[in-house]
Design a protein around this motif. Structure first.
Motif, PDB file in Angstrom:
ATOM      1  N   UNK A  61       0.851  -1.168   0.000  1.00 13.20           N
ATOM      2  CA  UNK A  61       0.000   0.000   0.000  1.00 13.20           C
ATOM      3  C   UNK A  61       0.901   1.237   0.000  1.00 13.20           C
ATOM      4  N   UNK A  62       0.640   2.126  -0.950  1.00 17.92           N
ATOM      5  CA  UNK A  62       1.483   3.312  -1.030  1.00 17.92           C
ATOM      6  C   UNK A  62       0.968   4.422  -0.103  1.00 17.92           C
ATOM      7  N   UNK A  63       1.725   5.486  -0.050  1.00 15.23           N
ATOM      8  CA  UNK A  63       1.428   6.597   0.863  1.00 15.23           C
ATOM      9  C   UNK A  63       0.069   7.230   0.569  1.00 15.23           C
ATOM     10  N   UNK A  64      -0.276   7.403  -0.715  1.00 15.10           N
ATOM     11  CA  UNK A  64      -1.552   8.027  -1.070  1.00 15.10           C
ATOM     12  C   UNK A  64      -2.734   7.166  -0.626  1.00 15.10           C
ATOM     13  N   UNK A  65      -2.648   5.862  -0.826  1.00 17.01           N
ATOM     14  CA  UNK A  65      -3.728   4.964  -0.405  1.00 17.01           C
ATOM     15  C   UNK A  65      -3.878   4.974   1.108  1.00 17.01           C
ATOM     16  N   UNK A  66      -2.760   4.996   1.795  1.00 15.34           N
ATOM     17  CA  UNK A  66      -2.786   5.029   3.254  1.00 15.34           C
ATOM     18  C   UNK A  66      -3.433   6.320   3.759  1.00 15.34           C
ATOM     19  N   UNK A 126     -16.649   3.105  13.282  1.00 14.10           N
ATOM     20  CA  UNK A 126     -15.781   4.294  13.303  1.00 14.10           C
ATOM     21  C   UNK A 126     -14.496   4.084  14.091  1.00 14.10           C
ATOM     22  N   UNK A 127     -14.574   3.341  15.201  1.00 10.55           N
ATOM     23  CA  UNK A 127     -13.419   3.228  16.083  1.00 10.55           C
ATOM     24  C   UNK A 127     -12.898   1.809  16.250  1.00 10.55           C
ATOM     25  N   UNK A 128     -13.575   0.841  15.672  1.00  9.36           N
ATOM     26  CA  UNK A 128     -13.180  -0.546  15.836  1.00  9.36           C
ATOM     27  C   UNK A 128     -11.907  -0.879  15.085  1.00  9.36           C
ATOM     28  N   UNK A 129     -11.583  -2.156  15.053  1.00 12.43           N
ATOM     29  CA  UNK A 129     -10.354  -2.563  14.371  1.00 12.43           C
ATOM     30  C   UNK A 129     -10.380  -2.184  12.892  1.00 12.43           C
ATOM     31  N   UNK A 130      -9.245  -1.766  12.432  1.00 11.14           N
ATOM     32  CA  UNK A 130      -9.139  -1.389  11.028  1.00 11.14           C
ATOM     33  C   UNK A 130      -9.129  -2.640  10.170  1.00 11.14           C
ATOM     34  N   UNK A 131      -9.784  -2.535   9.064  1.00 11.35           N
ATOM     35  CA  UNK A 131      -9.728  -3.629   8.095  1.00 11.35           C
ATOM     36  C   UNK A 131      -8.789  -3.209   6.985  1.00 11.35           C
ATOM     37  N   UNK A 132      -8.053  -4.134   6.495  1.00  9.69           N
ATOM     38  CA  UNK A 132      -7.116  -3.833   5.421  1.00  9.69           C
ATOM     39  C   UNK A 132      -7.820  -3.724   4.084  1.00  9.69           C
ATOM     40  N   UNK A 133      -7.088  -3.350   3.099  1.00  9.74           N
ATOM     41  CA  UNK A 133      -7.678  -3.253   1.761  1.00  9.74           C
ATOM     42  C   UNK A 133      -8.046  -4.644   1.248  1.00  9.74           C
ATOM     43  N   UNK A 134      -9.024  -4.683   0.378  1.00  5.98           N
ATOM     44  CA  UNK A 134      -9.441  -5.946  -0.221  1.00  5.98           C
ATOM     45  C   UNK A 134      -8.393  -6.343  -1.251  1.00  5.98           C
ATOM     46  N   UNK A 135      -7.904  -7.566  -1.177  1.00  2.00           N
ATOM     47  CA  UNK A 135      -6.872  -7.996  -2.122  1.00  2.00           C
ATOM     48  C   UNK A 135      -7.382  -7.974  -3.568  1.00  2.00           C
ATOM     49  N   UNK A 175      -6.850  -9.984  -5.866  1.00  2.00           N
ATOM     50  CA  UNK A 175      -7.302 -11.296  -6.328  1.00  2.00           C
ATOM     51  C   UNK A 175      -8.787 -11.488  -6.040  1.00  2.00           C
ATOM     52  N   UNK A 176      -9.258 -10.988  -4.888  1.00  2.00           N
ATOM     53  CA  UNK A 176     -10.679 -11.093  -4.580  1.00  2.00           C
ATOM     54  C   UNK A 176     -11.508 -10.190  -5.488  1.00  2.00           C
ATOM     55  N   UNK A 177     -10.999  -9.007  -5.765  1.00  2.00           N
ATOM     56  CA  UNK A 177     -11.705  -8.085  -6.667  1.00  2.00           C
ATOM     57  C   UNK A 177     -11.811  -8.712  -8.049  1.00  2.00           C
ATOM     58  N   UNK A 178     -10.717  -9.260  -8.539  1.00  2.46           N
ATOM     59  CA  UNK A 178     -10.734  -9.896  -9.862  1.00  2.46           C
ATOM     60  C   UNK A 178     -11.722 -11.059  -9.897  1.00  2.46           C
ATOM     61  N   UNK A 179     -11.759 -11.847  -8.840  1.00  3.75           N
ATOM     62  CA  UNK A 179     -12.668 -12.987  -8.771  1.00  3.75           C
ATOM     63  C   UNK A 179     -14.121 -12.509  -8.813  1.00  3.75           C
ATOM     64  N   UNK A 180     -14.426 -11.450  -8.087  1.00  2.00           N
ATOM     65  CA  UNK A 180     -15.788 -10.913  -8.063  1.00  2.00           C
ATOM     66  C   UNK A 180     -16.177 -10.345  -9.422  1.00  2.00           C
ATOM     67  N   UNK A 181     -15.244  -9.681 -10.082  1.00  5.58           N
ATOM     68  CA  UNK A 181     -15.512  -9.135 -11.410  1.00  5.58           C
ATOM     69  C   UNK A 181     -15.829 -10.287 -12.373  1.00  5.58           C
ATOM     70  N   UNK A 182     -15.065 -11.369 -12.293  1.00  2.00           N
ATOM     71  CA  UNK A 182     -15.313 -12.518 -13.156  1.00  2.00           C
ATOM     72  C   UNK A 182     -16.691 -13.121 -12.890  1.00  2.00           C
ATOM     73  N   UNK A 183     -17.094 -13.190 -11.629  1.00  2.13           N
ATOM     74  CA  UNK A 183     -18.427 -13.707 -11.296  1.00  2.13           C
ATOM     75  C   UNK A 183     -19.523 -12.795 -11.857  1.00  2.13           C
ATOM     76  N   UNK A 184     -19.299 -11.498 -11.774  1.00  2.00           N
ATOM     77  CA  UNK A 184     -20.303 -10.548 -12.239  1.00  2.00           C
ATOM     78  C   UNK A 184     -20.445 -10.563 -13.767  1.00  2.00           C
ATOM     79  N   UNK A 185     -19.358 -10.804 -14.441  1.00  5.69           N
ATOM     80  CA  UNK A 185     -19.406 -10.813 -15.904  1.00  5.69           C
ATOM     81  C   UNK A 185     -19.726 -12.193 -16.462  1.00  5.69           C
ATOM     82  N   UNK A 186     -19.841 -13.198 -15.593  1.00 10.68           N
ATOM     83  CA  UNK A 186     -20.205 -14.532 -16.026  1.00 10.68           C
ATOM     84  C   UNK A 186     -19.063 -15.314 -16.621  1.00 10.68           C
ATOM     85  N   UNK A 187     -17.862 -14.935 -16.367  1.00  9.50           N
ATOM     86  CA  UNK A 187     -16.704 -15.647 -16.922  1.00  9.50           C
ATOM     87  C   UNK A 187     -16.337 -16.833 -16.068  1.00  9.50           C
TER      88      UNK A 187
END
Length: 89
Positions: free
Chosen positions: A1-6, A66-75, A77-89
């Motif tokens: 994760x780069x500085x801008x994303x952080x 708002x104050x609970x544990x931070x969640x990291x960015x979604x990997x 690979x998961x985004x790509x997998x979801x995109x493939x499911x949405x497009x029917x590939x």
């Protein structure tokens, strides 16, 4: 994760915390108004308790977000997998 994303994640988290504080203020004023109305009409059964219960649950949930544990960015690979499911590939 780069500085801008952080920085973007930190900004979103701070905005959420600010919104939570505003919500707490609105809830406090609303509940105070209900208790005053309850008192002005003669008391009796404490019906504002139901609103306090519901708003309390909402405050707990939003406070956790708002104050609970931070969640990291979604990997990617998961985004790509979801995109493939949405497009029917």
């Amino acid at each position: 994760m780069n500085e801008d994303e952080l920085r973007e994640q930190a900004t979103k988290r701070l905005e959420g915390q600010r919104a939570f504080k505003v919500m707490l203020g609105i809830f406090a004023i609303s509940l105070l108004a209900m208790v005053v109305v309850w008192w002005l009409v003669g008391g009796g059964y404490f019906w504002p308790g139901w609103a306090m219960f519901g708003m309390g649950i909402t405050v707990l949930i939003f406070g956790w977000v708002a104050y609970g544990p931070r969640t990291g960015p979604i990997p990617e690979s998961q985004v790509d997998k979801e995109v493939r499911k949405m497009t029917g590939e």
